[in-house]
Design a protein around this motif. Sequence first.
Motif, short mmCIF file in Angstrom:
data_model
loop_
_atom_site.label_atom_id
_atom_site.label_comp_id
_atom_site.label_asym_id
_atom_site.label_seq_id
_atom_site.Cartn_x
_atom_site.Cartn_y
_atom_site.Cartn_z
N THR A 254 0.82 -1.21 0.00
CA THR A 254 0.00 0.00 0.00
C THR A 254 0.86 1.26 0.00
O THR A 254 0.39 2.32 -0.38
N ASP A 255 2.11 1.13 0.42
CA ASP A 255 3.01 2.28 0.49
C ASP A 255 4.22 2.01 -0.40
O ASP A 255 5.19 1.39 0.03
N LEU A 256 4.16 2.51 -1.62
CA LEU A 256 5.25 2.25 -2.57
C LEU A 256 6.48 3.10 -2.28
O LEU A 256 7.53 2.89 -2.90
N SER A 257 6.38 4.02 -1.34
CA SER A 257 7.54 4.84 -1.01
C SER A 257 8.64 4.02 -0.33
O SER A 257 9.76 4.50 -0.18
N LEU A 346 8.24 4.32 -11.63
CA LEU A 346 9.34 3.39 -11.85
C LEU A 346 10.05 3.18 -10.52
O LEU A 346 10.53 4.13 -9.90
N LEU A 347 10.08 1.95 -10.05
CA LEU A 347 10.67 1.64 -8.75
C LEU A 347 11.90 0.78 -8.91
O LEU A 347 11.92 -0.14 -9.74
N LYS A 348 12.91 1.07 -8.12
CA LYS A 348 14.13 0.27 -8.11
C LYS A 348 13.97 -0.79 -7.02
O LYS A 348 14.01 -0.49 -5.83
N LEU A 349 13.75 -2.04 -7.44
CA LEU A 349 13.53 -3.11 -6.48
C LEU A 349 14.83 -3.62 -5.88
O LEU A 349 14.90 -3.92 -4.70
N GLY A 352 19.73 -4.13 -10.52
CA GLY A 352 19.45 -4.82 -11.78
C GLY A 352 17.98 -5.11 -12.02
O GLY A 352 17.63 -5.62 -13.09
N PHE A 353 17.09 -4.80 -11.07
CA PHE A 353 15.67 -5.07 -11.25
C PHE A 353 14.85 -3.82 -10.99
O PHE A 353 14.99 -3.17 -9.95
N LEU A 354 13.99 -3.51 -11.95
CA LEU A 354 13.07 -2.37 -11.83
C LEU A 354 11.65 -2.87 -12.00
O LEU A 354 11.40 -3.88 -12.66
N ALA A 355 10.72 -2.13 -11.41
CA ALA A 355 9.29 -2.40 -11.64
C ALA A 355 8.68 -1.13 -12.20
O ALA A 355 8.82 -0.05 -11.62
N ALA A 356 8.06 -1.25 -13.37
CA ALA A 356 7.41 -0.11 -14.00
C ALA A 356 5.90 -0.29 -13.96
O ALA A 356 5.39 -1.35 -14.32
N ARG A 357 5.21 0.72 -13.49
CA ARG A 357 3.75 0.74 -13.55
C ARG A 357 3.37 1.43 -14.85
O ARG A 357 3.65 2.62 -15.03
N VAL A 358 2.75 0.67 -15.74
CA VAL A 358 2.51 1.15 -17.10
C VAL A 358 1.01 1.20 -17.38
O VAL A 358 0.28 0.26 -17.05
N HIS A 359 0.59 2.30 -17.98
CA HIS A 359 -0.81 2.43 -18.39
C HIS A 359 -0.87 2.58 -19.91
O HIS A 359 -0.03 3.25 -20.51
N MET A 374 -9.85 -0.69 -24.70
CA MET A 374 -9.92 -0.74 -23.25
C MET A 374 -8.67 -0.09 -22.67
O MET A 374 -7.64 -0.02 -23.32
N ASN A 375 -8.81 0.38 -21.44
CA ASN A 375 -7.66 0.90 -20.71
C ASN A 375 -7.13 -0.18 -19.78
O ASN A 375 -7.90 -0.95 -19.21
N ALA A 376 -5.84 -0.25 -19.63
CA ALA A 376 -5.25 -1.23 -18.74
C ALA A 376 -4.02 -0.65 -18.07
O ALA A 376 -3.30 0.16 -18.65
N THR A 377 -3.80 -1.08 -16.83
CA THR A 377 -2.60 -0.71 -16.09
C THR A 377 -1.94 -1.99 -15.61
O THR A 377 -2.61 -2.89 -15.10
N VAL A 378 -0.65 -2.10 -15.78
CA VAL A 378 0.07 -3.31 -15.43
C VAL A 378 1.37 -2.96 -14.71
O VAL A 378 1.90 -1.86 -14.87
N TRP A 379 1.85 -3.91 -13.91
CA TRP A 379 3.21 -3.86 -13.39
C TRP A 379 4.07 -4.70 -14.33
O TRP A 379 3.73 -5.83 -14.67
N VAL A 380 5.18 -4.13 -14.74
CA VAL A 380 6.13 -4.86 -15.58
C VAL A 380 7.44 -4.98 -14.80
O VAL A 380 7.99 -3.97 -14.33
N LEU A 381 7.93 -6.21 -14.64
CA LEU A 381 9.21 -6.43 -13.97
C LEU A 381 10.30 -6.44 -15.03
O LEU A 381 10.23 -7.18 -16.00
#
Length: 397
Positions: A254-257, A346-349, A352-359, A374-381
């Motif tokens: 719930t807290d991506l910070s 864009l989060l640095k996990l 070498g690994f990032l997570a992008a929240r893409v719409h 349609m609209n879609a939002t996804v997490w991409v690793l």
Amino acid sequence: MKIRHLFLSFLFLVTVSLLGGCAGPASDSPERCYKDGQEALAAENFAEAAAAFEKAASFGPLMLSYCLAREQEALAQTAFASDDADQAVPACAEAISGYTAISLFRDTDTRASDCRNLLYTKSTDWMNRGLYAQAAAGFDALGGWQDSAGLAKYCRASLLLAQNSRVEAAALFSEIPDVLDSAAQAETARAQAYEEAVSLRDHGDPLAAVDAFRALGDYRDAPQQAESTTVLLIRSLLAKGSYAESLDKLSRLTDLSVFPAADAAEAESVDIFLRTLIGVWLNAHARVMNGFFSRSMNGFFSRSLLQSYIEPGGELEGLLQAELPDDLPAENYGFVFNEDGQVESLLKLDDGFLAARVHGTGSSYGDNASGNAMNATVWVLLDTRGYYPVALAVLPV
């Protein structure tokens, strides 16, 4: 004289109706049955007395019930002496019920009170000796008499505590804050559960630690600890190559910070990569995605080219082999971005690994064959260890 004879005859008939019910020889007459029952009762031969009173009418049924209750009371006293709660508690409860059913008959009220006091006293003794299961059963059998309901709950909470179910015990103690030291017990149990969660986190079991912190609800900073420990769990999963699972855990935060954002240069290179990438994913195993397809201006790549996006021998490769047909027509199996994906965050996990929240806007296929927009939002690793970012897994938000 005749009138007197008639009166005596009438009196005899009334006596027989009050004491009667037996038929047969004089030795089995109602009067004899009643007398035999009284003698057996005086000798505390309750079963024999009950059998005799069963043959008598009028007061016979009352005496029968009385004898049965006395028999259960005697059984309870014997069982109490040997701490046999399995036999003592139901026998005592049965005696109380029996006496109550014929209240005001002979000494039933006194005996019922004595049985309640005996059961309460013995249950308290069991509780003080740490025999919480027996004590809870005893207090429950009293049916809310005096403070027995609260004490029964106290014993069940204490039993949970003895079994190291501290969070459950604390919840039960909290329901009875005014019973004995329940309030203090609840606080102590939660504090111990919190320390156990910290220990799990510090000794390399973040999965168990997350569950432990979440079980504590809003106690102290448990919600924040659950979030930060989830970060450790995600990084542990990444190190193991469990990419889809790590992305699934990320989606529950719930807290991506708690994760730092990627720097501007890295974000720009990822954004360029995503803008040239149009994905199709399949829903497999609930919310975990099989993989990520890529497309160039010339159309969809084949499944063999998709393998370059999957770590050999990794989790997603196994899913692909198990779930996808060899002649996969990709556009019939899911959602296709028609336009460039927009990176919302864009989060640095980990290194070498990032997570992008893409719409993005796309078309739905399969069940929705018309391909409506349609609209879609996804997490991409993304794996950024190579020259170009590589999409490892996708999860719908």
